[in-house]
Design an enzyme around this catalytic site. Structure first.
Site, short mmCIF file in Angstrom:
data_model
loop_
_atom_site.label_atom_id
_atom_site.label_comp_id
_atom_site.label_asym_id
_atom_site.label_seq_id
_atom_site.Cartn_x
_atom_site.Cartn_y
_atom_site.Cartn_z
N GLY A 165 0.75 -1.26 0.00
CA GLY A 165 0.07 -0.12 0.10
C GLY A 165 1.05 1.25 0.12
O GLY A 165 1.94 1.63 -0.82
N SER A 166 0.55 2.34 0.98
CA SER A 166 0.91 3.32 0.96
C SER A 166 2.39 3.71 1.17
O SER A 166 3.07 2.91 1.86
CB SER A 166 0.26 4.40 1.94
OG SER A 166 0.85 5.78 2.00
#
Length: 589
Positions: free
Chosen positions: A64-65
């Protein structure tokens, strides 16, 4: 008694021990770990609700991020970090957070990678001791470790070939900020296996997101050292609408430091952009251009849809590279490392709507881990750029991969064979429509049909999305009890105003918020009494339950408009999932 003793690769030196938290699923620290408590808040993760503080955390990698590095820095500096991190493979984003804590603030935790077999051997372990490149497992709490001297900055033993200018950065000839930046770049390049650096043409900074005091402390330190970017640099969404946060009722405890953090990066010479979709700006790169972008969806879009070349750069490494214009020559900067190693076949489910692509991206990301896939079966579906944006954002949420290919669609995948570089895939998966139905239900977490707010623009809305939504809203008015909010960049809002879309949407009852996006927004933009949100974003449907504690209805843009007018989610499945629903019903007869 010791049960397991293993050697691995030391990514950051140190020693620690504690109870082991083990999961075989990657974890995004941004949106997945609360930076002030250490709680795992990703409600889709097997460790949801666990506290990582003081534990040895073993996960295959992050996912993810790119902001995971910033969250980990917060945890280290506020005392809520894990005692140590154990990975299956070298993990850039989280390791970078530890390196910044070590290099700039004198705090650290040990980080090690064990490889597939070594990592799997920890599955049933209760307690783990980490000592540089070695781990030792215990079935009960081990005796206390002998104290070690305070953390020392890890020495650089690099075999990386440096240019005269690179050496000048390292020697301090271009100032303290560039000197420290080059030191961090070389530490990361060494871990990644790079042997030289390359020039980049532009940067996009994700570290301007306010995760807590540490993020502001980092940026202010660079400003105090007179940091200035050396390449054109744009800024990601920040944590508030910089021009209107007071008007929106944002707490000054968040609004003031968030705005100050944005100012710090502007002081370093970055452009006023504040968007998580820099590919929508006039400055977007071209095919083959070497760039340094952070922000997971932007990285994936740049690599996959544009064909520009960037790694999935962690927060803080992004600005270090912008200050020097030099990046490790590794990963997706190199043609051979952009090739797919997975083949994923998608069923023909008939006529599609816009909810298909974020759902598919979410599901494909779950299958990929850090591996680059080529998706087959969409050659005749002609996905739009908005479809690819939605696919990529959801894909970047659940995977650690920096890009994808879609055969016959994306620029480096005219054929499956080209995407794979003429080699057979390491693995192949066939997705069924029942698989997609399962992921649809995973994203639809709401337990009642009520809709209190419609959240659009994660990633930031494009001009074409504004036009599509305006057509759907023309001549209609939402319920007063349902908030409808769009986040977008300033440049997109100006163009939408000029095109007349904003007037139509404001008549419908839409509120526009710029500079920030849904992964940062909370109350009061989300009404305090709101319990169920509705979105067409696979990314936000995943993150919202953990970030803002609300349940989500996920559906197409047209369904979002209908629910804004009725206050209820219809619960209808899209046409392309009807066959899966029938097959499921028959299987249970």
């Amino acid at each position: 008694m010791s049960e397991v003793s293993l050697n691995g690769r030391c990514l950051v030196a140190g020693s620690a021990q504690g109870a082991l938290l083990y999961a075989d699923m990657g974890l995004s620290f941004w949106g997945g770990v609360e930076p002030f408590t250490g709680e795992v808040i990703d409600r889709h993760h097997p460790l949801s609700g666990q506290i990582i503080t003081g534990k040895v955390l073993a996960i295959p990698s992050g996912r993810g991020s790119c902001t995971g590095s910033s969250v980990l820095l917060e945890l280290i500096l506020n005392g809520h970090a894990p005692a140590a991190l154990v990975f299956e493979r070298v993990e850039d984003i989280l390791t970078l957070g530890v390196l910044v804590a070590e290099q700039m603030f004198g705090h650290s935790i040990p980080v090690i990678s064990l490889g597939e077999a070594g990592f799997a051997a920890l599955r049933e372990v209760k307690f783990l001791r980490v000592e540089d490149a070695r781990v030792t497992a215990f079935d009960s709490a081990p005796p206390a470790m002998a104290p070690r001297s305070p953390v020392q900055k890890t020495a650089l033993h690099s075999k990386i070939t440096l240019t005269e200018m690179d050496q000048g950065f390292l020697d301090g000839a271009y100032g303290k900020a560039a000197q420290v930046a080059m030191g961090i770049i070389l530490r990361m390049a060494e871990l990644q296996g790079a042997t030289e650096l390359l020039d980049i043409t532009q940067a996009h900074i994700d570290g301007c997101i306010y995760t807590g005091p540490a993020s502001l402390r980092f940026a202010r330190q660079l400003v105090d050292w007179d940091a200035k970017v050396r390449v054109p640099t744009t800024l990601n969404s920040i944590s508030v609408d910089k021009r209107r946060w007071r008007e929106l009722g944002v707490d000054p405890a968040l609004g003031e430091p968030s705005s100050q953090l944005g100012d710090a990066y502007l002081d370093m010479g970055a452009r006023v952009s504040f968007t998580c979709a820099p590919y929508l700006l006039d400055s977007a790169p071209e095919l083959g251009e070497q760039i340094v972008w952070a922000e997971s969806n932007a990285v994936v879009y740049a690599n996959s849809v544009i064909g520009a070349r960037t790694l999935k750069y962690p927060d803080y490494l992004d600005i270090c590279i912008a200050l020097t214009g030099r990046a490790p020559k590794i990963g997706c900067h190199l043609t051979q490392q952009r090739l797919a190693t997975l083949r994923i076949d998608v069923p023909d489910v008939g006529e599609l709507d816009d909810s298909f692509y974020p759902l598919l991206g979410y599901h494909v990301g779950l299958l990929c881990g850090a591996n680059i896939p080529v998706i087959c079966g969409l050659e005749h579906k002609a996905p739009t750029l908005d479809d690819l944006k939605a696919f990529g954002a959801a894909f970047a949420t659940t995977s650690a991969a920096p890009m994808f290919h879609i055969a016959g669609v994306t620029p480096e995948a005219a054929t499956v064979e080209l995407a794979l570089g003429g080699h057979p895939p390491d693995k192949a998966f066939s997705i069924s429509d029942l698989d997609l139905l399962h992921s649809w239900r995973e994203l639809n977490s709401a337990q009642s049909p009520d809709v209190d707010a419609v959240t659009l623009g994660n990633p930031h809305f494009s001009l074409s999305e504004c036009a599509t939504l305006a057509r759907l809203c023309q001549g209609r008015r939402k319920l007063d009890s349902v908030a409808v909010v769009i986040t977008c960049g300033r440049a997109t809002l100006e163009r939408a105003q000029q095109a007349g879309h904003v007037a139509t949407l404001e008549t419908f009852g839409v509120q526009f918020v710029t500079d920030t996006c849904w992964c940062m927004l909370g109350e009061p933009v989300i009404p305090p009494k709101a319990r169920n949100l509705m979105t067409n974003s696979g990314k936000y449907a995943h993150y919202a339950p953990g970030l803002v504690g609300r349940r989500v209805h996920f559906a197409s843009l047209a369904e979002c408009v209908e629910s804004a007018c009725t206050g209820l989610a219809s619960g209808r499945l899209p046409v392309w999932l009807h066959a899966a629903e029938k097959a499921e019903a028959l299987a249970h007869v």
